[in-house]
Motif scaffolding. Structure first.
Motif, PDB file in Angstrom:
ATOM      1  N   ALA A 185      96.384   9.814  80.135  1.00  0.00           N
ATOM      2  CA  ALA A 185      95.361  10.537  81.465  1.00  0.00           C
ATOM      3  C   ALA A 185      94.923  11.570  81.162  1.00  0.00           C
ATOM      4  O   ALA A 185      95.361  12.145  80.933  1.00  0.00           O
ATOM      5  CB  ALA A 185      96.016   9.582  83.551  1.00  0.00           C
ATOM      6  N   GLY A 186      94.544  12.314  82.403  1.00  0.00           N
ATOM      7  CA  GLY A 186      93.991  13.489  82.100  1.00  0.00           C
ATOM      8  C   GLY A 186      94.989  14.392  82.232  1.00  0.00           C
ATOM      9  O   GLY A 186      94.082  15.448  81.925  1.00  0.00           O
ATOM     10  N   GLY A 187      96.088  14.657  83.055  1.00  0.00           N
ATOM     11  CA  GLY A 187      96.917  15.314  82.362  1.00  0.00           C
ATOM     12  C   GLY A 187      97.206  15.801  81.921  1.00  0.00           C
ATOM     13  O   GLY A 187      98.886  16.663  81.619  1.00  0.00           O
ATOM     14  N   MET A 196      92.392   7.418  79.184  1.00  0.00           N
ATOM     15  CA  MET A 196      91.807   6.232  80.674  1.00  0.00           C
ATOM     16  C   MET A 196      90.616   7.139  81.540  1.00  0.00           C
ATOM     17  O   MET A 196      90.264   6.320  82.359  1.00  0.00           O
ATOM     18  CB  MET A 196      92.550   5.320  81.136  1.00  0.00           C
ATOM     19  CG  MET A 196      93.785   6.373  82.139  1.00  0.00           C
ATOM     20  SD  MET A 196      92.801   6.834  83.748  1.00  0.00           S
ATOM     21  CE  MET A 196      93.069   5.659  84.930  1.00  0.00           C
ATOM     22  N   ALA A 197      90.315   8.621  80.996  1.00  0.00           N
ATOM     23  CA  ALA A 197      90.045   9.115  82.281  1.00  0.00           C
ATOM     24  C   ALA A 197      88.204   9.153  81.273  1.00  0.00           C
ATOM     25  O   ALA A 197      88.179   9.193  80.195  1.00  0.00           O
ATOM     26  CB  ALA A 197      90.598  10.350  82.000  1.00  0.00           C
ATOM     27  N   VAL A 198      87.081  10.004  81.834  1.00  0.00           N
ATOM     28  CA  VAL A 198      85.871  10.363  81.815  1.00  0.00           C
ATOM     29  C   VAL A 198      86.283  11.774  81.214  1.00  0.00           C
ATOM     30  O   VAL A 198      85.053  12.075  79.878  1.00  0.00           O
ATOM     31  CB  VAL A 198      84.746  10.225  82.123  1.00  0.00           C
ATOM     32  CG1 VAL A 198      85.145  11.321  83.867  1.00  0.00           C
ATOM     33  CG2 VAL A 198      84.036   9.921  81.768  1.00  0.00           C
ATOM     34  N   GLY A 199      87.117  12.098  81.912  1.00  0.00           N
ATOM     35  CA  GLY A 199      86.759  13.600  81.497  1.00  0.00           C
ATOM     36  C   GLY A 199      88.032  13.515  80.153  1.00  0.00           C
ATOM     37  O   GLY A 199      89.140  13.379  80.015  1.00  0.00           O
ATOM     38  N   LEU A 201      83.084   3.750  85.739  1.00  0.00           N
ATOM     39  CA  LEU A 201      83.759   4.820  87.010  1.00  0.00           C
ATOM     40  C   LEU A 201      82.687   5.347  87.423  1.00  0.00           C
ATOM     41  O   LEU A 201      83.103   5.845  88.622  1.00  0.00           O
ATOM     42  CB  LEU A 201      84.782   5.950  86.885  1.00  0.00           C
ATOM     43  CG  LEU A 201      84.757   6.852  85.907  1.00  0.00           C
ATOM     44  CD1 LEU A 201      85.886   7.981  85.744  1.00  0.00           C
ATOM     45  CD2 LEU A 201      83.868   7.262  85.069  1.00  0.00           C
ATOM     46  N   ARG A 235      86.118  19.473  88.543  1.00  0.00           N
ATOM     47  CA  ARG A 235      87.850  19.401  87.851  1.00  0.00           C
ATOM     48  C   ARG A 235      88.232  21.180  88.415  1.00  0.00           C
ATOM     49  O   ARG A 235      87.181  21.800  88.352  1.00  0.00           O
ATOM     50  CB  ARG A 235      87.181  19.903  86.096  1.00  0.00           C
ATOM     51  CG  ARG A 235      87.597  18.681  85.283  1.00  0.00           C
ATOM     52  CD  ARG A 235      89.245  17.700  85.342  1.00  0.00           C
ATOM     53  NE  ARG A 235      89.337  17.078  84.489  1.00  0.00           N
ATOM     54  CZ  ARG A 235      89.241  15.830  84.707  1.00  0.00           C
ATOM     55  NH1 ARG A 235      88.461  15.188  86.374  1.00  0.00           N
ATOM     56  NH2 ARG A 235      89.107  15.004  84.112  1.00  0.00           N
ATOM     57  N   HIS A 250      92.511  14.289  94.155  1.00  0.00           N
ATOM     58  CA  HIS A 250      92.234  14.317  92.596  1.00  0.00           C
ATOM     59  C   HIS A 250      92.311  12.513  92.822  1.00  0.00           C
ATOM     60  O   HIS A 250      92.539  11.632  91.906  1.00  0.00           O
ATOM     61  CB  HIS A 250      93.042  14.278  91.392  1.00  0.00           C
ATOM     62  CG  HIS A 250      92.075  14.720  90.641  1.00  0.00           C
ATOM     63  ND1 HIS A 250      92.119  14.903  89.455  1.00  0.00           N
ATOM     64  CD2 HIS A 250      91.538  13.365  89.850  1.00  0.00           C
ATOM     65  CE1 HIS A 250      90.984  15.342  88.361  1.00  0.00           C
ATOM     66  NE2 HIS A 250      90.524  14.063  88.791  1.00  0.00           N
ATOM     67  N   SER A 259      88.364   8.092  91.385  1.00  0.00           N
ATOM     68  CA  SER A 259      87.757   6.902  91.088  1.00  0.00           C
ATOM     69  C   SER A 259      88.795   5.992  91.292  1.00  0.00           C
ATOM     70  O   SER A 259      88.931   4.921  90.685  1.00  0.00           O
ATOM     71  CB  SER A 259      87.961   7.207  89.202  1.00  0.00           C
ATOM     72  OG  SER A 259      89.305   7.842  88.919  1.00  0.00           O
ATOM     73  N   ARG A 280      90.348   1.777  88.521  1.00  0.00           N
ATOM     74  CA  ARG A 280      91.188   2.216  88.162  1.00  0.00           C
ATOM     75  C   ARG A 280      91.746   1.168  87.252  1.00  0.00           C
ATOM     76  O   ARG A 280      92.023   1.338  85.957  1.00  0.00           O
ATOM     77  CB  ARG A 280      92.518   2.293  88.503  1.00  0.00           C
ATOM     78  CG  ARG A 280      91.923   3.514  89.628  1.00  0.00           C
ATOM     79  CD  ARG A 280      92.421   5.202  88.620  1.00  0.00           C
ATOM     80  NE  ARG A 280      92.157   6.568  89.070  1.00  0.00           N
ATOM     81  CZ  ARG A 280      92.433   7.363  90.392  1.00  0.00           C
ATOM     82  NH1 ARG A 280      93.842   6.567  90.706  1.00  0.00           N
ATOM     83  NH2 ARG A 280      91.921   7.895  90.352  1.00  0.00           N
ATOM     84  N   MET A 318      89.012   0.930  84.123  1.00  0.00           N
ATOM     85  CA  MET A 318      89.081   2.234  83.369  1.00  0.00           C
ATOM     86  C   MET A 318      90.437   2.056  82.030  1.00  0.00           C
ATOM     87  O   MET A 318      90.812   2.601  81.105  1.00  0.00           O
ATOM     88  CB  MET A 318      89.925   3.583  84.827  1.00  0.00           C
ATOM     89  CG  MET A 318      88.614   4.067  85.406  1.00  0.00           C
ATOM     90  SD  MET A 318      88.887   5.397  86.342  1.00  0.00           S
ATOM     91  CE  MET A 318      88.919   6.688  85.954  1.00  0.00           C
TER      92      MET A 318
HETATM   93  C1  8YV Z   1      90.693  10.135  86.833  1.00  0.00           C
HETATM   94  C2  8YV Z   1      89.054  12.212  86.331  1.00  0.00           C
HETATM   95  O1  8YV Z   1      91.557   9.828  87.704  1.00  0.00           O
HETATM   96  O2  8YV Z   1      87.989  10.702  84.778  1.00  0.00           O
HETATM   97  C3  8YV Z   1      87.977  11.692  85.249  1.00  0.00           C
HETATM   98  O3  8YV Z   1      87.806  12.431  84.195  1.00  0.00           O
HETATM   99  O4  8YV Z   1      89.008  13.065  86.242  1.00  0.00           O
HETATM  100  C4  8YV Z   1      89.311  10.870  87.038  1.00  0.00           C
HETATM  101  O5  8YV Z   1      88.651   9.816  87.173  1.00  0.00           O
HETATM  102  C5  8YV Z   1      91.882  11.064  86.132  1.00  0.00           C
HETATM  103  O6  8YV Z   1      91.402  12.071  85.451  1.00  0.00           O
HETATM  104  C6  8YV Z   1      92.995  10.086  85.382  1.00  0.00           C
HETATM  105  O7  8YV Z   1      94.127  11.352  85.002  1.00  0.00           O
END
Ligand code: 8YV
Length: 327
Positions: free
Chosen positions: A53-55, A75-78, A101, A240, A287, A290, A296, A299
């Motif tokens: 995920a994003g982190g 699973m993130a778009v970023g 999302l 962000r 945060h 989405s 979720r 994603m």
């Molecule tokens: C996510 C987000 O929940 O998709 C992205 O880039 O910022 C969020 O939708 C998050 O990053 C998942 O870790």
């Protein structure tokens, strides 16, 4: 032949993990706590795919320590947490989760902007503290959304979905700034007009930030930019942390440089700058732009689609470095 081994580094829906289990040998994080990078490296030994995920940070150090890795699927778009160039150089496919999302995130951006302009959480806190003694003509009087000028900084898929809501649903004149201007036939249905960034800041009644984070968008909004904005304006950040200079924002919110802010993302999250916590005129959310169950799930499933395709000889639907597939 033994099945490829995959690591699911972030907890997700059981049935989504089960889809992976039907193809691969899976080790899955059963807790919402993410792993440190060293832990991630340790668990990735012998794995060819990873769901993140994003982190979760994927950089050259991790890639060099995990030479069997073939795909990183977020699973993130970023994807500012992933060094895509380092992955490409090592032949590692990177996939993200766009589109699924967009509408949900645009809904939330609009909701946060409205909550900010109409002072919804500030007034709720007042009510819960038992301070509501009488009606008053200017009590929590905020700013209108309908008819006000919407400023969109970053006109990608989510920015366009927000602009469409403002234009069609709320009769808002829409201004936007983006590195590249949209073709006229894409601007028209959004009622959107491209302007320079400083003009956007000067003219927007409600500014919403939807640019991806990169070195070039770091502190895109700081003291100088905030001081260009109207005193009555609001700023909403669903992009962000780091795109906005949170310390400068807190100072300017306290000084009344702008009216209010709505923030879903923060520099150094989950830590929030303490000065922001002291501001009444800011709506803070953890945060969750989405965060609907349906989105979720979508994603997570898209991240799994990408893993399955990449590791079974198919074409991952949303690869960020498709050139790797041609090698
Ligand atoms: C996510 C987000 O929940 O998709 C992205 O880039 O910022 C969020 O939708 C998050 O990053 C998942 O870790």
């Amino acid at each position: 032949m033994s099945k490829p081994r995959v690591l699911v580094a972030r907890k997700t829906f059981d049935d989504v993990v089960d889809r992976l289990r039907s193809h691969f040998e899976v080790e899955a994080n059963g807790s919402d706590d993410g792993w440190s990078q060293d832990e991630l490296i340790r668990r990735l030994q012998g794995k060819t795919g990873v769901y993140i995920a994003g982190g979760d940070k994927i950089d050259a150090r991790l890639l060099d320590a995990c030479p069997e890795l073939k795909i990183v699927s977020t699973m993130a778009v970023g994807y500012n947490n992933i060094d895509v160039a380092a992955c490409t150089a090592r032949g590692v496919i990177v996939t993200n989760a766009p589109d699924v999302l967009t509408e949900t995130t645009a809904d939330f951006g609009f909701a946060l902007m409205m909550a900010t302009a109409r002072r919804i959480t500030e007034s709720e806190h007042f009510l819960r503290r038992g301070e509501w003694k009488q009606w008053a003509v200017t009590m929590f009087a905020g700013a209108d959304i309908h008819g006000a000028t919407l400023g969109v900084l970053g006109m990608g898929r989510i920015g366009a979905a927000i602009a469409r809501r403002g234009h069609l649903g709320f009769g808002m004149p829409v201004l936007y700034h983006n590195r590249s201007r949209l073709p006229a036939d894409q601007e028209a249905p959004l009622g959107a007009q491209w302007v320079e960034k400083d003009e956007l800041l000067r003219r927007a009644d409600h500014l919403i930030i939807v640019v991806p984070y990169s070195a070039s968008s770091h502190h895109l909004i700081g003291q100088r930019e905030l001081r260009l904005m109207k005193k009555t304006a609001t700023l909403t950040n669903i992009a962000r942390g780091g795109v906005v200079d949170d310390a400068a924002l807190a100072v300017e919110l306290q000084a009344g440089t702008i009216a209010a802010a709505g923030l879903d993302v923060f520099e150094g999250e989950p830590t929030v700058h303490p000065a922001l916590l002291d501001c009444e005129n800011v709506v803070l959310t953890p945060h969750i732009a989405s965060a609907t169950i349906a989105t979720r799930r979508a994603m997570s499933n898209l991240a799994v689609d990408n893993l399955i395709a990449a590791l079974t000889g198919g074409v991952p639907p949303t690869a960020l470095n498709p050139e790797v597939l041609k090698r």
